[in-house]
Design an enzyme around this catalytic site. Sequence first.
Site, PDB file in Angstrom:
ATOM      1  N   HIS A  83      -6.782  -8.846   3.143  1.00  0.00           N
ATOM      2  CA  HIS A  83      -6.935  -7.256   2.673  1.00  0.00           C
ATOM      3  C   HIS A  83      -5.676  -6.813   1.944  1.00  0.00           C
ATOM      4  CE1 HIS A  83     -10.363  -7.840   5.528  1.00  0.00           C
ATOM      5  NE2 HIS A  83     -10.665  -6.510   5.137  1.00  0.00           N
ATOM      6  N   ASN A 114      -0.401 -13.579   6.089  1.00  0.00           N
ATOM      7  CA  ASN A 114      -1.597 -12.421   6.354  1.00  0.00           C
ATOM      8  C   ASN A 114      -1.473 -12.121   7.828  1.00  0.00           C
ATOM      9  OD1 ASN A 114      -3.899 -11.006   5.881  1.00  0.00           O
ATOM     10  ND2 ASN A 114      -5.432 -12.751   6.586  1.00  0.00           N
ATOM     11  N   ASP A 215      12.960   0.122  -5.918  1.00  0.00           N
ATOM     12  CA  ASP A 215      13.368  -0.593  -7.356  1.00  0.00           C
ATOM     13  C   ASP A 215      13.084  -1.976  -7.425  1.00  0.00           C
ATOM     14  OD1 ASP A 215      13.942   2.015  -7.908  1.00  0.00           O
ATOM     15  OD2 ASP A 215      16.511   1.253  -7.870  1.00  0.00           O
ATOM     16  N   GLU A 218       9.517  -2.264  -7.931  1.00  0.00           N
ATOM     17  CA  GLU A 218       9.011  -1.814  -9.233  1.00  0.00           C
ATOM     18  C   GLU A 218       9.298  -2.639 -10.472  1.00  0.00           C
ATOM     19  OE1 GLU A 218      11.172   1.965  -9.243  1.00  0.00           O
ATOM     20  OE2 GLU A 218       9.590   3.103  -8.409  1.00  0.00           O
TER      21      GLU A 218
END
Length: 218
Positions: A83, A114, A215, A218
């Site tokens: 998920h 997971n 960062d 990103e």
Amino acid sequence: MGNPSNAVVDINQPNNYLLDKPQYAVSYSRDNGRPNWVSWHLDSTWLGSAARQNDFRNDTTLPAGWYQVQGTDYTGSGFDRGHHCPSADRTDTVPDNSATFLMTNMMPQAPDNNQGPWEQLESYCRTLVSSDDELYIIAGGTGSGGTGSNGGVTTTIAGGHVSVPSQTWKVIIVLPAGTNDVSRVTTSTRTIAVIMPNAQGIRGNAWQQYRVSVDQVE
């Protein structure tokens, strides 16, 4: 908290296709057969006593002609149906919980990722909610090739319909419960970011050891 890839409801953008559901938002990649990212909100109103539905299934809201990943497509692959927005984050109603089992909310996740530090972090997020915080969470997979329980590096499963990421990532914004959430976020707002290897052998590791800067994600 925004749309980081500018996903749109446009069949001409098949690898950045927006699925805007009541329970979460998705940037879906048709060619990867999984999300680029899933974004959701978590506060006490989303949590209740609805049981885990376990009704893994294809998402019939995808555009006509696109392959719909099936609930059985990960069988035997060595990877969990992992998920993005967790089942346990949507327990207020049965429909809300059931929505988390659409395969457009899944990625092939190494069981030790997971069921290990990834799950630990999910549980930690819910403890923050019980302390009267609310969270904005975004998660996804990146890279190519993970190591599942069958050993070796796997790049695709489901007959090539689903690509396997090499890493899983998540960013969490933590706010005291309140209103006007976006305007309350400042440079001092608590954030949590992680990047974890999509691999076996990490089940016993603490999620904290995978902390990174926003960062870096990103």
